[in-house]
Design an enzyme around this catalytic site. Structure first.
Site, PDB file in Angstrom:
ATOM      1  N   HIS A 108       0.808  -1.232   0.000  1.00 34.58           N
ATOM      2  CA  HIS A 108       0.000   0.000   0.000  1.00 34.58           C
ATOM      3  C   HIS A 108       0.835   1.273   0.000  1.00 34.58           C
ATOM      4  O   HIS A 108       0.309   2.362  -0.099  1.00 34.58           O
ATOM      5  CB  HIS A 108      -0.949   0.019   1.198  1.00 34.58           C
ATOM      6  CG  HIS A 108      -0.260   0.250   2.504  1.00 34.58           C
ATOM      7  ND1 HIS A 108       0.369  -0.748   3.190  1.00 34.58           N
ATOM      8  CD2 HIS A 108      -0.077   1.383   3.234  1.00 34.58           C
ATOM      9  CE1 HIS A 108       0.896  -0.254   4.291  1.00 34.58           C
ATOM     10  NE2 HIS A 108       0.651   1.028   4.347  1.00 34.58           N
TER      11      HIS A 108
HETATM   12  C1  UD1 Z   1      -2.364   4.767   6.319  1.00 32.54           C
HETATM   13  C2  UD1 Z   1      -1.103   5.224   7.034  1.00 32.54           C
HETATM   14  C3  UD1 Z   1      -0.023   4.148   6.898  1.00 32.54           C
HETATM   15  C4  UD1 Z   1      -0.534   2.807   7.350  1.00 32.54           C
HETATM   16  C5  UD1 Z   1      -1.778   2.469   6.545  1.00 32.54           C
HETATM   17  C6  UD1 Z   1      -2.371   1.138   6.917  1.00 32.54           C
HETATM   18  C7  UD1 Z   1      -0.604   7.622   7.032  1.00 32.54           C
HETATM   19  C8  UD1 Z   1       0.247   8.675   6.428  1.00 32.54           C
HETATM   20  N1  UD1 Z   1      -0.561   6.435   6.438  1.00 32.54           N
HETATM   21  O1  UD1 Z   1      -2.071   4.718   4.926  1.00 32.54           O
HETATM   22  O2  UD1 Z   1       1.082   4.503   7.708  1.00 32.54           O
HETATM   23  O3  UD1 Z   1       0.463   1.820   7.139  1.00 32.54           O
HETATM   24  O4  UD1 Z   1      -2.750   3.499   6.803  1.00 32.54           O
HETATM   25  O5  UD1 Z   1      -3.509   0.868   6.199  1.00 32.54           O
HETATM   26  O6  UD1 Z   1      -1.300   7.900   7.990  1.00 32.54           O
HETATM   27  N2  UD1 Z   1      -9.670   3.945   2.436  1.00 32.54           N
HETATM   28  C9  UD1 Z   1     -10.833   3.205   2.405  1.00 32.54           C
HETATM   29  N3  UD1 Z   1     -11.375   2.822   3.576  1.00 32.54           N
HETATM   30  C10 UD1 Z   1     -10.830   3.128   4.770  1.00 32.54           C
HETATM   31  C11 UD1 Z   1      -9.652   3.887   4.784  1.00 32.54           C
HETATM   32  C12 UD1 Z   1      -9.062   4.262   3.624  1.00 32.54           C
HETATM   33  O7  UD1 Z   1     -11.364   2.902   1.362  1.00 32.54           O
HETATM   34  O8  UD1 Z   1     -11.384   2.737   5.805  1.00 32.54           O
HETATM   35  C13 UD1 Z   1      -9.029   4.343   1.172  1.00 32.54           C
HETATM   36  C14 UD1 Z   1      -9.371   5.738   0.759  1.00 32.54           C
HETATM   37  O9  UD1 Z   1      -9.563   5.736  -0.616  1.00 32.54           O
HETATM   38  C15 UD1 Z   1      -8.099   6.520   1.076  1.00 32.54           C
HETATM   39  C16 UD1 Z   1      -7.020   5.467   0.909  1.00 32.54           C
HETATM   40  O10 UD1 Z   1      -7.631   4.248   1.315  1.00 32.54           O
HETATM   41  O11 UD1 Z   1      -7.902   7.602   0.249  1.00 32.54           O
HETATM   42  C17 UD1 Z   1      -5.800   5.744   1.752  1.00 32.54           C
HETATM   43  O12 UD1 Z   1      -6.125   5.888   3.148  1.00 32.54           O
HETATM   44  P1  UD1 Z   1      -5.199   6.797   4.104  1.00 32.54           P
HETATM   45  O13 UD1 Z   1      -5.608   6.668   5.498  1.00 32.54           O
HETATM   46  O14 UD1 Z   1      -5.109   8.163   3.540  1.00 32.54           O
HETATM   47  O15 UD1 Z   1      -3.755   6.210   3.952  1.00 32.54           O
HETATM   48  P2  UD1 Z   1      -3.257   4.712   3.863  1.00 32.54           P
HETATM   49  O16 UD1 Z   1      -2.659   4.539   2.527  1.00 32.54           O
HETATM   50  O17 UD1 Z   1      -4.314   3.743   4.297  1.00 32.54           O
END
Ligand code: UD1
Length: 426
Positions: free
Chosen positions: A215
């Site tokens: 990811h």
């Molecule tokens: C975040 C953390 C990362 C961690 C990872 C685990 C930061 C900078 N990054 O990255 O350190 O290893 O989580 O998963 O805080 N989304 C969903 N459902 C959810 C949450 C997210 O669909 O419940 C999708 C959304 O499209 C979102 C994308 O995932 O834009 C990324 O989520 P985000 O929390 O921004 O960062 P991660 O890549 O998950």
């Protein structure tokens, strides 16, 4: 003693669960001061697969407060958490805010609390990859620079903090709370039927397989890189079926880059599935022949499970998993990943290694220390000296050879943005 415990994203949930339990244990024993925990979810991760299923599997109580910030860019997400958290802090006036890990919510809540002069404890402090292009590295550094109490998973992390000027008396080497959770739930995970559901276990027994998770922006945000990794996974799948529980961010990029072809069709031996719950994922990893990942936490879990782990990154903030565990940095080129795969398929050590204090008791140590701080105020500092001997700093991949920062030439050190530091032996 009123403590707000913050969770935001998936890797936070397994870290907070044992701390909440240890607080309950502390209160149940009638120890002083009694701790009044308030569980706050920022809502950074919000859906069933990324959040709710972990509360169910790990028996975490429903959050007392949910800020419901959701997804967004880094500044937007961080800003929204700070704006929503500030009025909570003003209303609750906790004695302490406890944050875990390195996600955006960790840093945002730390900044908001410190600006109101509220003490902050950071669990999993001092991890450093030396890679400032990682958003998590920025979160780690900012959080550690201003937090008051820094709880570390190993001595290397303590040495990083000391080098950055954190007084030794604020650093507490307690062990690894994520491993507390793994140790506690390992038996229960055996009841998961995930292996049967995925057709990996049948009347003939267990079929060997590989597990993949990806990811990180450095692997999934560029179409060429992600395409190359998919191609490599396809090659690996000719040897072993590949199970790929896919993060929503990665799934979105695959759709955007039109990479679905790698996983379609009856012939594909790569199974792209939704993110798994904690217990299913633990069971899946426990029996894997090899894990390929860019996650931080999975490198640690693989170390305790004794499963060879190939980390698709150039560096790791968890060097102990390389020096003591079964983790290898392989970067994200086809050649290096396949080379790592051959290593993992060979007589690679599957022996379980248990780094110091990764024993299931870290949360108890944290709560004990917090209670002592509560009783004594800042006089509770300085009773432990965590840094005794340090053999290496962050681990980086250099020309396909894994090196500790102390083995790098100063030129390589500068290039990799990792500074060596003098070793100290007490
Ligand atoms: C975040 C953390 C990362 C961690 C990872 C685990 C930061 C900078 N990054 O990255 O350190 O290893 O989580 O998963 O805080 N989304 C969903 N459902 C959810 C949450 C997210 O669909 O419940 C999708 C959304 O499209 C979102 C994308 O995932 O834009 C990324 O989520 P985000 O929390 O921004 O960062 P991660 O890549 O998950």
């Amino acid at each position: 003693m009123k403590i707000i415990l913050v969770v935001g994203a998936r890797p936070n949930f397994m870290k907070i669960a044992p701390i909440l339990e240890a607080i309950e244990h502390h209160n149940g024993k009638g120890r002083r001061p009694q701790i009044d925990p308030i569980l706050l979810h920022t809502g950074q991760h919000y859906d069933q697969a990324m959040s709710q299923s972990f509360f169910e599997d790990l028996g975490i109580p429903r959050p007392d407060i949910n800020l419901e910030v959701g997804s967004g860019g880094h500044a937007e997400q961080t800003g929204k958490v700070m704006m929503a958290f500030e009025p909570v802090l003003e209303r609750e006036r906790p004695d302490l805010v406890l944050v875990v890990g390195d996600v955006n919510s960790t840093m945002a809540c730390t900044i908001a609390a410190k600006k109101l002069n509220i003490a902050v404890a950071h669990v999993e402090a001092g991890l450093r990859s030396g890679d400032m292009t990682m958003p998590e590295e920025i979160n780690r550094k900012v959080t550690d620079a201003i937090a008051d109490y820094l709880f570390t998973t190993d001595r290397i992390a303590g040495a990083h903090l000391e080098k950055e000027g954190v007084p030794n008396g604020r650093i507490f080497f307690v062990g690894n709370v994520m491993i507390d959770t793994l140790v506690k739930h390992r038996e229960r995970a055996k009841q998961s039927t995930v292996l049967e559901t995925l057709g990996l276990m049948n009347g003939e027994g267990l079929h060997p397989y590989a597990v993949v998770t990806l990811h990180r922006p450095s692997n999934v945000d560029d179409s060429e890189t992600l395409g190359r990794i998919c191609e490599t996974l396809q090659e690996i799948s000719l040897r072993l079926p590949v199970i790929f529980p896919c993060h929503p961010r990665t799934r979105a990029r695959m759709d955007q880059f039109g990479l679905g072809g790698f996983f379609d069709g009856e012939k594909s031996r790569i199974r792209l599935i939704s993110p798994l719950s904690y217990l299913d994922f633990l069971q899946l990893n426990s029996h894997a022949s090899v894990i390929l990942t860019d996650s931080g936490g999975i490198q640690e879990e693989a170390t305790i499970l004794g499963v060879p782990c190939l980390t698709l990154r150039e560096n790791t903030e968890r060097p102990i998993t390389v020096s003591q565990g079964s983790n290898r940095l392989v970067g994200n080129t086809k050649e290096t990943i396949l080379k790592g795969f051959e290593w993992a398929m060979g007589p690679a050590a599957r022996a379980v290694v248990r780094p110091e204090k990764w024993d299931g008791q870290a949360a108890e140590r944290i709560v004990e220390r917090l209670a002592r701080i509560g009783r004594m105020g800042s006089a509770g500092f300085g009773e432990e000296r965590p840094v005794e001997s340090v053999t290496h700093s962050a681990v980086v991949l250099s020309g396909h050879v894994v090196k500790t920062s102390n083995e790098l030439s100063s030129h390589e050190s500068r290039k990799s943005n990792i500074l060596s530091f003098p070793l100290r032996k007490n």
